[in-house]
Write a protein that holds these residues in place. Sequence first.
Motif, PDB file in Angstrom:
ATOM      1  N   TYR A  46       2.129  -4.660  -3.350  1.00 32.45           N
ATOM      2  CA  TYR A  46       1.130  -3.615  -3.144  1.00 32.45           C
ATOM      3  C   TYR A  46      -0.011  -4.161  -2.300  1.00 32.45           C
ATOM      4  O   TYR A  46      -0.293  -5.358  -2.289  1.00 32.45           O
ATOM      5  N   SER A  47      -0.665  -3.233  -1.597  1.00 34.47           N
ATOM      6  CA  SER A  47      -1.736  -3.645  -0.698  1.00 34.47           C
ATOM      7  C   SER A  47      -2.902  -4.268  -1.461  1.00 34.47           C
ATOM      8  O   SER A  47      -3.548  -5.185  -0.977  1.00 34.47           O
ATOM      9  N   GLU A  48      -3.182  -3.784  -2.664  1.00 31.66           N
ATOM     10  CA  GLU A  48      -4.242  -4.337  -3.508  1.00 31.66           C
ATOM     11  C   GLU A  48      -3.726  -4.385  -4.933  1.00 31.66           C
ATOM     12  O   GLU A  48      -2.844  -3.632  -5.300  1.00 31.66           O
ATOM     13  N   PRO A  49      -4.280  -5.282  -5.728  1.00 33.88           N
ATOM     14  CA  PRO A  49      -3.878  -5.286  -7.143  1.00 33.88           C
ATOM     15  C   PRO A  49      -4.169  -3.921  -7.772  1.00 33.88           C
ATOM     16  O   PRO A  49      -5.202  -3.325  -7.520  1.00 33.88           O
ATOM     17  N   ILE A  50      -3.213  -3.425  -8.551  1.00 34.27           N
ATOM     18  CA  ILE A  50      -3.363  -2.102  -9.159  1.00 34.27           C
ATOM     19  C   ILE A  50      -4.190  -2.224 -10.429  1.00 34.27           C
ATOM     20  O   ILE A  50      -3.915  -3.048 -11.290  1.00 34.27           O
ATOM     21  N   LYS A  51      -5.229  -1.413 -10.486  1.00 35.79           N
ATOM     22  CA  LYS A  51      -6.072  -1.337 -11.676  1.00 35.79           C
ATOM     23  C   LYS A  51      -5.871   0.041 -12.279  1.00 35.79           C
ATOM     24  O   LYS A  51      -5.410   0.967 -11.607  1.00 35.79           O
ATOM     25  N   GLU A  52      -6.222   0.167 -13.523  1.00 35.80           N
ATOM     26  CA  GLU A  52      -6.028   1.452 -14.196  1.00 35.80           C
ATOM     27  C   GLU A  52      -6.768   2.586 -13.496  1.00 35.80           C
ATOM     28  O   GLU A  52      -6.304   3.702 -13.448  1.00 35.80           O
ATOM     29  N   SER A  53      -7.923   2.294 -12.934  1.00 31.22           N
ATOM     30  CA  SER A  53      -8.720   3.346 -12.303  1.00 31.22           C
ATOM     31  C   SER A  53      -8.370   3.536 -10.828  1.00 31.22           C
ATOM     32  O   SER A  53      -8.879   4.440 -10.193  1.00 31.22           O
ATOM     33  N   THR A  54      -7.494   2.699 -10.292  1.00 32.91           N
ATOM     34  CA  THR A  54      -7.146   2.775  -8.874  1.00 32.91           C
ATOM     35  C   THR A  54      -6.177   3.927  -8.630  1.00 32.91           C
ATOM     36  O   THR A  54      -5.230   4.132  -9.378  1.00 32.91           O
ATOM     37  N   VAL A  55      -6.421   4.657  -7.554  1.00 35.64           N
ATOM     38  CA  VAL A  55      -5.523   5.725  -7.141  1.00 35.64           C
ATOM     39  C   VAL A  55      -4.449   5.092  -6.260  1.00 35.64           C
ATOM     40  O   VAL A  55      -4.741   4.293  -5.374  1.00 35.64           O
ATOM     41  N   GLU A  56      -3.200   5.446  -6.522  1.00 30.77           N
ATOM     42  CA  GLU A  56      -2.081   4.893  -5.771  1.00 30.77           C
ATOM     43  C   GLU A  56      -2.101   5.432  -4.342  1.00 30.77           C
ATOM     44  O   GLU A  56      -2.190   6.636  -4.129  1.00 30.77           O
ATOM     45  N   THR A  57      -1.996   4.528  -3.375  1.00 33.56           N
ATOM     46  CA  THR A  57      -1.962   4.953  -1.973  1.00 33.56           C
ATOM     47  C   THR A  57      -0.597   5.568  -1.668  1.00 33.56           C
ATOM     48  O   THR A  57       0.389   5.273  -2.364  1.00 33.56           O
ATOM     49  N   PRO A  58      -0.518   6.386  -0.616  1.00 35.42           N
ATOM     50  CA  PRO A  58       0.784   6.972  -0.257  1.00 35.42           C
ATOM     51  C   PRO A  58       1.827   5.898   0.070  1.00 35.42           C
ATOM     52  O   PRO A  58       3.001   6.045  -0.277  1.00 35.42           O
ATOM     53  N   GLU A  59       1.411   4.803   0.713  1.00 36.18           N
ATOM     54  CA  GLU A  59       2.351   3.719   1.034  1.00 36.18           C
ATOM     55  C   GLU A  59       2.868   3.052  -0.239  1.00 36.18           C
ATOM     56  O   GLU A  59       4.056   2.738  -0.353  1.00 36.18           O
ATOM     57  N   ASP A  60       1.949   2.831  -1.187  1.00 36.02           N
ATOM     58  CA  ASP A  60       2.344   2.204  -2.451  1.00 36.02           C
ATOM     59  C   ASP A  60       3.269   3.121  -3.244  1.00 36.02           C
ATOM     60  O   ASP A  60       4.238   2.664  -3.861  1.00 36.02           O
ATOM     61  N   LYS A  61       2.989   4.427  -3.200  1.00 34.38           N
ATOM     62  CA  LYS A  61       3.838   5.382  -3.914  1.00 34.38           C
ATOM     63  C   LYS A  61       5.238   5.402  -3.300  1.00 34.38           C
ATOM     64  O   LYS A  61       6.241   5.381  -4.026  1.00 34.38           O
ATOM     65  N   THR A  62       5.321   5.404  -1.982  1.00 28.08           N
ATOM     66  CA  THR A  62       6.618   5.381  -1.296  1.00 28.08           C
ATOM     67  C   THR A  62       7.379   4.111  -1.660  1.00 28.08           C
ATOM     68  O   THR A  62       8.584   4.154  -1.951  1.00 28.08           O
ATOM     69  N   ALA A  63       6.684   2.972  -1.641  1.00 31.30           N
ATOM     70  CA  ALA A  63       7.318   1.690  -1.983  1.00 31.30           C
ATOM     71  C   ALA A  63       7.805   1.696  -3.426  1.00 31.30           C
ATOM     72  O   ALA A  63       8.905   1.221  -3.727  1.00 31.30           O
ATOM     73  N   ARG A  64       6.985   2.244  -4.336  1.00 32.04           N
ATOM     74  CA  ARG A  64       7.369   2.291  -5.752  1.00 32.04           C
ATOM     75  C   ARG A  64       8.581   3.189  -5.969  1.00 32.04           C
ATOM     76  O   ARG A  64       9.523   2.829  -6.688  1.00 32.04           O
ATOM     77  N   LEU A  65       8.605   4.354  -5.334  1.00 35.64           N
ATOM     78  CA  LEU A  65       9.730   5.279  -5.478  1.00 35.64           C
ATOM     79  C   LEU A  65      11.021   4.681  -4.902  1.00 35.64           C
ATOM     80  O   LEU A  65      12.091   4.829  -5.481  1.00 35.64           O
ATOM     81  N   LYS A  66      10.895   3.989  -3.768  1.00 33.17           N
ATOM     82  CA  LYS A  66      12.066   3.339  -3.179  1.00 33.17           C
ATOM     83  C   LYS A  66      12.571   2.244  -4.105  1.00 33.17           C
ATOM     84  O   LYS A  66      13.773   2.107  -4.330  1.00 33.17           O
ATOM     85  N   PHE A  67      11.648   1.462  -4.660  1.00 34.37           N
ATOM     86  CA  PHE A  67      12.047   0.401  -5.591  1.00 34.37           C
ATOM     87  C   PHE A  67      12.738   0.990  -6.820  1.00 34.37           C
ATOM     88  O   PHE A  67      13.766   0.479  -7.266  1.00 34.37           O
ATOM     89  N   ASP A  68      12.180   2.067  -7.371  1.00 36.56           N
ATOM     90  CA  ASP A  68      12.792   2.707  -8.543  1.00 36.56           C
ATOM     91  C   ASP A  68      14.212   3.179  -8.230  1.00 36.56           C
ATOM     92  O   ASP A  68      15.136   2.997  -9.022  1.00 36.56           O
TER      93      ASP A  68
END
Length: 165
Positions: A46-68
């Motif tokens: 991910y581009s930045e460490p994910i924190k509970e209050s962080t909103v997922e970026t579109p790139e991170d969401k795409t990467a997460r969905l592809k990984f899943d």
Amino acid sequence: MAKSFTLSTALQIFYTAFLGLIIALFFGLGVGAFYESPKMPESPSYSEPIKESTVETPEDKTARLKFDSDQKKYEEDFKLYSRNVSIITTIFAVITLVFALFVVHNVFIISDGLLLGAVFTLGYSIIRGLMTEDVKFRFIIVTVGLIITIAVGYFKFIKPQKEIK
């Protein structure tokens, strides 16, 4: 007259057990060397460490969905791979059992080591079969294991006693 336990007897037992272990390793590692398992997908960075209050970026969401998606495909491929490994090692176990029981049955230490190796290989095969998560295949592989175990018991222990009488 009872047979005394000697160093030679201990070495024969150790050799038989070691031969059995080496045979099981030979088949297990051999299948793994020539029939490669599916590769596990790499976790996205991910581009930045994910924190509970962080909103997922579109790139991170795409990467997460592809990984899943890749992870689900890997899990299905691995179940199929485990089933195939189970079948292959069962075949190797049966061939080794037949060889031990009917070809080299008069060379007791070698025969017993081969027999033990085949039983260990069959155990490995059953474990790999359980990893498939297919209930019917699990039942079939355990049934095959049961039939083989009964047959080995008969040909190794019961039939020779009947022939003596």
